[in-house]
Design an enzyme around this catalytic site. Structure first.
Site, short mmCIF file in Angstrom:
data_model
loop_
_atom_site.label_atom_id
_atom_site.label_comp_id
_atom_site.label_asym_id
_atom_site.label_seq_id
_atom_site.Cartn_x
_atom_site.Cartn_y
_atom_site.Cartn_z
N TYR A 15 7.63 1.85 -7.79
CA TYR A 15 6.89 0.59 -7.84
C TYR A 15 6.40 0.29 -9.26
O TYR A 15 6.47 -0.85 -9.72
CB TYR A 15 5.72 0.61 -6.86
CG TYR A 15 6.14 0.78 -5.42
CD1 TYR A 15 7.27 0.15 -4.91
CD2 TYR A 15 5.41 1.58 -4.56
CE1 TYR A 15 7.66 0.32 -3.59
CE2 TYR A 15 5.79 1.74 -3.23
CZ TYR A 15 6.92 1.11 -2.76
OH TYR A 15 7.30 1.28 -1.46
N GLU B 250 0.86 -1.17 0.00
CA GLU B 250 0.00 0.00 0.00
C GLU B 250 0.90 1.22 0.00
O GLU B 250 1.94 1.22 0.66
CB GLU B 250 -0.88 0.03 1.25
CG GLU B 250 -1.84 -1.13 1.32
CD GLU B 250 -2.29 -1.43 2.74
OE1 GLU B 250 -1.63 -0.99 3.70
OE2 GLU B 250 -3.30 -2.12 2.88
#
Length: 160
Positions: free
Chosen positions: A122, A110
């Site tokens: 990411y 998250e």
């Protein structure tokens, strides 16, 4: 900028906690406590890692965990002076590798909607957005849910 020279990655130990908690406290509005990191060190499902530069100073850390075949990155931070130098990427790639070696088929995490450097990292590493948690953080900010699928195609010789 490149990764700091002679960056080494090793399992986090209790001896690392003063430096880890110092980085944590300057990285997050609601930092993990020392006790939280101790719990990660004691958990048979967690594999916390630290990165050190050639002079021995801590560059960052990551706390991956594994339940069945699902890995999750619970916490990752890089020391302020080492940011934007590739340390985060090295830590995430190593965590994925460690989780894969232990049987993970997917790695989840998250990230704050506002954390553009982390989101960019990411995405560059192959994570994809899978959802959102509305008002997840203490300030009401949403969390973006992201997932990295580990390519185990060699394990699926019978797949069509």
């Amino acid at each position: 900028m490149g990764v700091p020279d002679a960056l080494t990655i090793h399992q986090m130990t209790s001896g690392d906690l003063d430096e880890v908690t110092a980085i944590e406290s300057t990285s997050f509005p609601r930092p993990w406590t020392r006790e939280h990191f101790i719990a990660e060190l004691k958990s048979p499902r967690s594999y916390p890692l630290v990165a050190r530069t050639g002079d021995g100073s801590m560059a960052g850390y990551i706390c991956p965990t594994l339940v069945l075949d699902e890995g999750e990155i619970l916490d990752v931070a890089v020391q302020h002076g080492c940011r934007s130098k590739g340390v985060g990427g090295v830590l995430v790639r190593r965590a994925i590798s460690e989780l894969e070696a232990r049987g993970a088929r997917v790695v989840c995490l998250e990230v704050r909607v506002s954390n553009l450097p982390a989101l960019t990292l990411y995405q560059r590493l192959g994570f994809r957005e899978t959802g959102r948690r509305k008002r997840y953080y203490e300030n009401g900010e949403d969390a973006i849910l992201m997932e990295y699928t580990i390519d185990n195609s060699e394990d699926r010789a019978d797949a069509v």
